[in-house]
Every structure is written in structure tokens, then in C-alpha cells.
Design a protein around this motif. Structure first.
Motif, PDB file in Angstrom:
ATOM      1  N   ARG A  92       0.841  -1.204   0.000  1.00  0.00           N
ATOM      2  CA  ARG A  92       0.000   0.000   0.000  1.00  0.00           C
ATOM      3  C   ARG A  92       0.867   1.242   0.000  1.00  0.00           C
ATOM      4  O   ARG A  92       1.940   1.272   0.595  1.00  0.00           O
ATOM      5  CB  ARG A  92      -0.883   0.034   1.249  1.00  0.00           C
ATOM      6  CG  ARG A  92      -1.947  -1.042   1.323  1.00  0.00           C
ATOM      7  CD  ARG A  92      -2.876  -0.740   2.501  1.00  0.00           C
ATOM      8  NE  ARG A  92      -3.922  -1.754   2.628  1.00  0.00           N
ATOM      9  CZ  ARG A  92      -3.827  -2.831   3.387  1.00  0.00           C
ATOM     10  NH1 ARG A  92      -2.718  -3.045   4.075  1.00  0.00           N
ATOM     11  NH2 ARG A  92      -4.827  -3.699   3.463  1.00  0.00           N
ATOM     12  N   THR A  93       0.343   2.272  -0.695  1.00  0.00           N
ATOM     13  CA  THR A  93       0.887   3.640  -0.614  1.00  0.00           C
ATOM     14  C   THR A  93      -0.301   4.566  -0.354  1.00  0.00           C
ATOM     15  O   THR A  93      -1.475   4.147  -0.462  1.00  0.00           O
ATOM     16  CB  THR A  93       1.580   4.037  -1.929  1.00  0.00           C
ATOM     17  OG1 THR A  93       0.597   4.180  -2.958  1.00  0.00           O
ATOM     18  CG2 THR A  93       2.626   2.996  -2.343  1.00  0.00           C
ATOM     19  N   PRO A  94      -0.063   5.836  -0.058  1.00  0.00           N
ATOM     20  CA  PRO A  94      -1.202   6.744   0.174  1.00  0.00           C
ATOM     21  C   PRO A  94      -2.133   6.883  -1.024  1.00  0.00           C
ATOM     22  O   PRO A  94      -3.316   7.223  -0.857  1.00  0.00           O
ATOM     23  CB  PRO A  94      -0.519   8.080   0.503  1.00  0.00           C
ATOM     24  CG  PRO A  94       0.808   7.688   1.067  1.00  0.00           C
ATOM     25  CD  PRO A  94       1.216   6.473   0.307  1.00  0.00           C
TER      26      PRO A  94
END
Length: 411
Positions: free
Chosen positions: A36-38
Motif C-alpha cells: 500500500r501507498t497513500p
């Protein structure tokens, strides 16, 4: 289900790799890694399959009970992602070796039943285990006991051997039936024998052991022998006939016409006339030559050497004696032998070896050195191997040019 990743737990991540300790079947399944990333996310999945030996078969039952067979049927255990290649059926009996499981038969892994052929008068239990590429799994729970009826023996003893250790006896030995092959109580062996090629009835003796000695036999004559097993229910099938000889005695004749051919100064060829087979009184083992050195021809004093022996196996009429001392007088005798021992020796035969090369001088040294002379001393060879006529002295200059020279010295 989300995994709990902990360096002290069964799941931990090291250098971007998921490590699983103490893998078990509960770990089998689809593993998904989520990144996950933002602003985004990505996933990757892998299917983990755990391989293991098969589980123990279940619900093993017996059916179709017959006097000498029974049918076994079972439900195979989980093969754990490696197909079962075969099943092993084992048995345990309560009389001869209780508690000891032995293999009875193997069947293909795509079967779940088998008919087991059994021995008579045995109290059986059975169990089954599966095998795959990972190995052999645990066995099933054993069945209830099943005891077969007593019957006559199925087979007769094997490896019947006939030997004769004494001239008028014949020893008969055989491999006894295994206890489980008795098929019932009261096992005995019937020993039949008669002379081969002679019109006479079979002689019979009944014994419980696995050997028998026939006495008062002629020396070394052929016999026919058969051993039949029986118990309280009857006899085994008709046994095979084997042949053998009664006891051997010492050969009674010596080889004749012994002669010696000199090959070189240390090797001779000995020849003889074979003894007649009627005088062997046993199986021909071969011929034995005993010889000893009488004296050196360079020293007329009698000097007996140690006796030496060479054996020539089989039916032959010559042999080579190596390693003799040159320029010597020897004596030899030839005899035949069989399983009982040696026969009489031939007439004593004397022969001489020709001259050979002298042995090395045991002592050599320089005793006195002057400006233009040197005194040398040496000892005569321990074995001149002939009439010593002189010595050859060789020497070489130690400065350039390295010229070699020699001189002949009279004795």
C-alpha cells in the motif's frame, strides 16, 4: 485471515521474504501480499501446498474368511498432495513371534482391498500403511484376530546337502521349514534314500530335527535322497530327488611316472600320471607337490631345507614350481588329495637346478687409500648359485670426464 508477522512467531519477514517455521498442514493455502501507498495498492498471491507421507488408512476390516485366505478392505488416509503409490499389508501372529510385524504383500496405490493368502494354523492380525514419494506413512489400527485351520505342509525343506565326513557314513542336512510354514502341529521330516542305479527299495527314517546320518554305507557311492515334510494333517507334495555321495576315504594310490623338466635355474615343471578314479575314494581335490632342497652343488655337505608345498587343484598332470635356488639338488614327491585328505606320496624324485647368477656380495668396502692406490675388501656371496670363477670390479672417476672402467679379478 491476516497473518500476525512477528520475529518470535511462526511467521516473520526477512529481506522481503516471508519465512514460516515448523510448517504443518494448517499452513496450506493461498497467501496474498498487499503493498500500500497513500495513493495506490498492489497484491501478489502464491499457493502453498504442504507435502507429507500418507495418513494411516482407516476402517480396516476383514471379510470373505476362508481356510487359507481372507479379504482386507480399508479407506485410504489423506495423501497430502503426493499420490499414494502402494499399500503395504503386514501381519503379526501370536504363537511364534508375538508382537513382531512382518510384511505380507504390497498392492498398487489405486487399490483399497486385497485378498491375502495365509498359512494354516496361524492366529493372525493385520495392518496397512500407505507409501508415496515422501515415504511410508503410519500404519492403520490392527484388525481383530483371525485363526486359520490346520492343514498339511505346503512345501518340503530346501537346500538339501549330502556330505560324507567318515568313510562309511553319509550326513544329510537341510534347511528346516519356518515355524509359520508348519501349517499345523506335529511337524516331522521323512528321510528317504537309496543307492543310485541300483534296483532297491527306498529306505525311510522319520526325524524331528533337520539332519540325519546314514551309517554303514559303502565308501563314496552315489545315493538318491528326498526329504518330505509332514504334520498331523498329512504330508507335503512329493519332494524333489537330489543326488549325493556317501563318505570319502583317503586316496589309495600315488601318482606314477614323476618327471622334472628344468625351465631355467629357478623354475622347473613337474609331470606325473594321473591316478585312476577308482583309487580316489572321493571327489578329486587336485594334486599336491612337496619339495625340499637337499644341498648346494657348490657345497657337498648335506643340508636339508624346509619342506615347501604347492597345490594344483583339479584333474591335471603337471605343475610349475617357481622360486628354486640355482645350482642345487632337490627332492620332491607328488600326491593326490580329496575331501578326506592326502593319498600316499609318489616315489622320491631327485633333480638338480643349473647354475644361475650369484647373489649380491653382502660386504664391500674400502679399507686403505693411498695417493695412487686403494685397498678394497668384500665377502663372498652367501649363495654363489654355481662355481664361483671370479669377480667383476667396476669403478668410475668422480671428476670430469666421468669415465667408467672395469676389471676382472680371479677368485
Amino acid at each position: 485471515m491476516q497473518l500476525k508477522v512477528d520475529s518470535n512467531g511462526p511467521y516473520f519477514v526477512e529481506n522481503g521474504v516471508l519465512q514460516i517455521t515448523n510448517v504443518s498442514h494448517r499452513d496450506q493455502g493461498l497467501f496474498t501480499c498487499v503493498a500500500r501507498t497513500p495513493v495506490d495498492r498492489d497484491t501478489a498471491s502464491a499457493l502453498l501446498m504442504v507435502l507429507d507421507v500418507p495418513d494411516a488408512p482407516e476402517y480396516l476390516v476383514l471379510s470373505d474368511h476362508k481356510s487359507r485366505s481372507v479379504k482386507l478392505k480399508w479407506i485410504p488416509g489423506d495423501d497430502h498432495n503426493s499420490s499414494t503409490t502402494e499399500f503395504i499389508i503386514e501381519y503379526e501372529e501370536s504363537q511364534w513371534e508375538p508382537g513382531s510385524w512382518k510384511e505380507l504383500l504390497r498392492i498398487p496405490g489405486n487399490h483399497n482391498s486385497a485378498v491375502a493368502k495365509l498359512q494354516g494354523h496361524v492366529d493372525y492380525r493385520f495392518r496397512v500403511s500407505g507409501v508415496n514419494d515422501m515415504g511410508r506413512g503410519r500404519p492403520s489400527e490392527p484388525t481383530e484376530r483371525y485363526k486359520t485351520q490346520a492343514t498339511a505342509p505346503d512345501k518340503n525343506p530346501e537346500n538339501v546337502k549330502i556330505e560324507g565326513h567318515l568313510p562309511h557314513e553319509m550326513d544329510i542336512n537341510w534347511e528346516p521349514l519356518l515355524p509359520i510354514q508348519h501349517n499345523g502341529p506335529g511337524l516331522e521330516y521323512e528321510v528317504f534314500y537309496k543307492r543310485q542305479g541300483v534296483e532297491e527299495d527306498w529306505q525311510k527314517h522319520t526325524v524331528k530335527r533337520h539332519s540325519f546320518v546314514v551309517t554303514n554305507t559303502p565308501t563314496f557311492v552315489p545315493y538318491e535322497i528326498k526329504i518330505q515334510a509332514r504334520n498331523n494333517q498329512g504330508r507335503a507334495p512329493e519332494p524333489k530327488i537330489v543326488s549325493g555321495y556317501s563318505g570319502e576315504d583317503f586316496p589309495s594310490a600315488a601318482p606314477k611316472n614323476v618327471s622334472v623338466e628344468v625351465m631355467n635355474s629357478s623354475v622347473v615343471k613337474v609331470s606325473w600320471t594321473r591316478v585312476h578314479k577308482d583309487t580316489l575314494h572321493g571327489h578329486l581335490g587336485g594334486y599336491r607337490v612337496n619339495w625340499w632342497r637337499m644341498r648346494s652343488l657348490a657345497d657337498f655337505k648335506k643340508k636339508h631345507g624346509d619342506k615347501q608345498t604347492l597345490v594344483f587343484p583339479g584333474d591335471r598332470n603337471d605343475g610349475v614350481l617357481p622360486g628354486l635356488t640355482p645350482f642345487s639338488e632337490y627332492s620332491l614327491i607328488v600326491m593326490t588329495f580329496n575331501g578326506r585328505g592326502n593319498g600316499p606320496g609318489s616315489h622320491l624324485h631327485n633333480f638338480k637346478t643349473p647354475e644361475g647368477v650369484p647373489e649380491k656380495n653382502p660386504v664391500f668396502g674400502v679399507t686403505d687409500v693411498q695417493k695412487h692406490t686403494a685397498s678394497l675388501a668384500w665377502a663372498a656371496p652367501s649363495e654363489p648359485n654355481g662355481i664361483l670363477t671370479g669377480y667383476l670390479l667396476e669403478y668410475q672417476l668422480s671428476t670430469y670426464p666421468y669415465a667408467s672402467r672395469s676389471a676382472h679379478l680371479d677368485r
